[in-house]
Enzyme design. Structure first.
Site, mmCIF file in Angstrom:
data_model
loop_
_atom_site.group_PDB
_atom_site.id
_atom_site.type_symbol
_atom_site.label_atom_id
_atom_site.label_comp_id
_atom_site.label_asym_id
_atom_site.label_seq_id
_atom_site.Cartn_x
_atom_site.Cartn_y
_atom_site.Cartn_z
ATOM 1 N N ILE A 1 -23.713 15.148 -5.558
ATOM 2 C CA ILE A 1 -23.968 14.194 -6.964
ATOM 3 C C ILE A 1 -23.316 12.621 -7.539
ATOM 4 O O ILE A 1 -23.576 12.078 -6.589
ATOM 5 C CB ILE A 1 -22.218 15.031 -7.003
ATOM 6 C CG1 ILE A 1 -21.284 14.776 -8.824
ATOM 7 C CG2 ILE A 1 -21.179 14.279 -5.985
ATOM 8 C CD1 ILE A 1 -20.109 15.380 -9.079
ATOM 9 N N CYS A 2 -24.310 12.907 -8.321
ATOM 10 C CA CYS A 2 -24.475 10.973 -9.084
ATOM 11 C C CYS A 2 -25.140 10.300 -8.253
ATOM 12 O O CYS A 2 -26.111 10.888 -8.393
ATOM 13 C CB CYS A 2 -22.923 10.526 -8.824
ATOM 14 S SG CYS A 2 -22.788 9.011 -9.682
ATOM 15 N N GLY A 3 -24.818 8.910 -7.657
ATOM 16 C CA GLY A 3 -25.916 9.004 -7.307
ATOM 17 C C GLY A 3 -26.059 8.973 -5.647
ATOM 18 O O GLY A 3 -28.208 8.207 -5.387
ATOM 19 N N THR B 1 -27.628 11.961 -5.604
ATOM 20 C CA THR B 1 -29.350 12.273 -6.536
ATOM 21 C C THR B 1 -30.366 11.607 -6.091
ATOM 22 O O THR B 1 -31.470 11.472 -5.721
ATOM 23 C CB THR B 1 -28.672 13.054 -7.564
ATOM 24 O OG1 THR B 1 -28.137 11.851 -8.995
ATOM 25 C CG2 THR B 1 -27.836 13.836 -8.013
ATOM 26 N N ALA C 1 -25.475 17.194 -9.680
ATOM 27 C CA ALA C 1 -25.157 17.017 -10.704
ATOM 28 C C ALA C 1 -24.531 16.103 -11.013
ATOM 29 O O ALA C 1 -24.880 14.470 -10.089
ATOM 30 C CB ALA C 1 -24.047 17.423 -10.806
#
Length: 200
Positions: A102-104, A106, A153
């Protein structure tokens, strides 16, 4: 039935709010949650909480895990400190063990080349494009995306992230999974009754 634990990555600046639903409800479903840091030394979240990792990254193996969860953190965008976690994600995926980012995190997977050939999402497409990765055509404008054993996400979608994890691991399915999401994402009171009935 005994389940292999879920490994939750923790490191300095990790975003506290992004994996709370995921970890909490996996624990309720009988999964052990083991935190994994760069070492066993304590780390500090964005919110200032100190977390003592259960394990160091070099101590985990895919065959001993149900899932690797990579949380967002400022460190994903300020250097290569977290690159070993992306390399570990590669080892998990190569072994057929799910990874959820999730977030960074990715962006870390993008730099590792793990999103070049998989559908995925993140905060926004140009955030990942800045990594120079080759998977731009596989970017999906969605709250969360599952492609095989990989879940991605953006930072504003911790509930959708959890939904995808629960679906992939079979914690909730069908109507119950939908009800869980509607309850926590939309505050849909009618969904509560569905969950209550399922848990009886």
């Amino acid at each position: 039935m005994s389940r292999k634990p879920v490994h939750l990555a923790v490191y300095d600046t990790f975003a506290d709010w992004e994996t709370g639903h995921t970890a909490g409800y996996l624990a309720r479903a009988g999964y052990g949650i083991r935190t994994v840091g760069p070492t066993r030394e304590p780390v500090t979240t964005i919110g200032g909480l100190r977390v003592q990792p259960d394990l160091a990254l070099d101590e985990i193996r895919p065959e001993d895990s149900s899932l690797l969860v990579l949380t967002g953190a400022d460190l994903w965008d300020t250097g290569d400190d977290l690159a070993p976690f992306a390399r570990t994600a590669r080892a998990f995926l190569d072994a057929g063990v799910p990874v959820a980012a999730i977030c960074g995190a990715t962006a870390g997977l993008a730099r590792e080349g793990l999103l070049d050939d998989r559908d995925h999402t993140s905060a926004v497409s140009f955030y990942l494009a800045a990594t120079g990765y080759g998977g731009g055509e596989r970017y999906v404008e969605a709250d969360a995306v599952t492609d095989g054993n990989l879940i991605t996400a953006g930072p504003t979608e911790p509930v959708a992230f959890a939904r995808e994890v629960f679906g992939l691991l079979g914690v909730y399915e069908g109507e119950v999974l939908d009800a869980w999401y509607r309850l926590f994402h939309d505050s849909d009171a009618e969904a509560y009754a569905v969950l209550e009935k399922a848990q009886r």
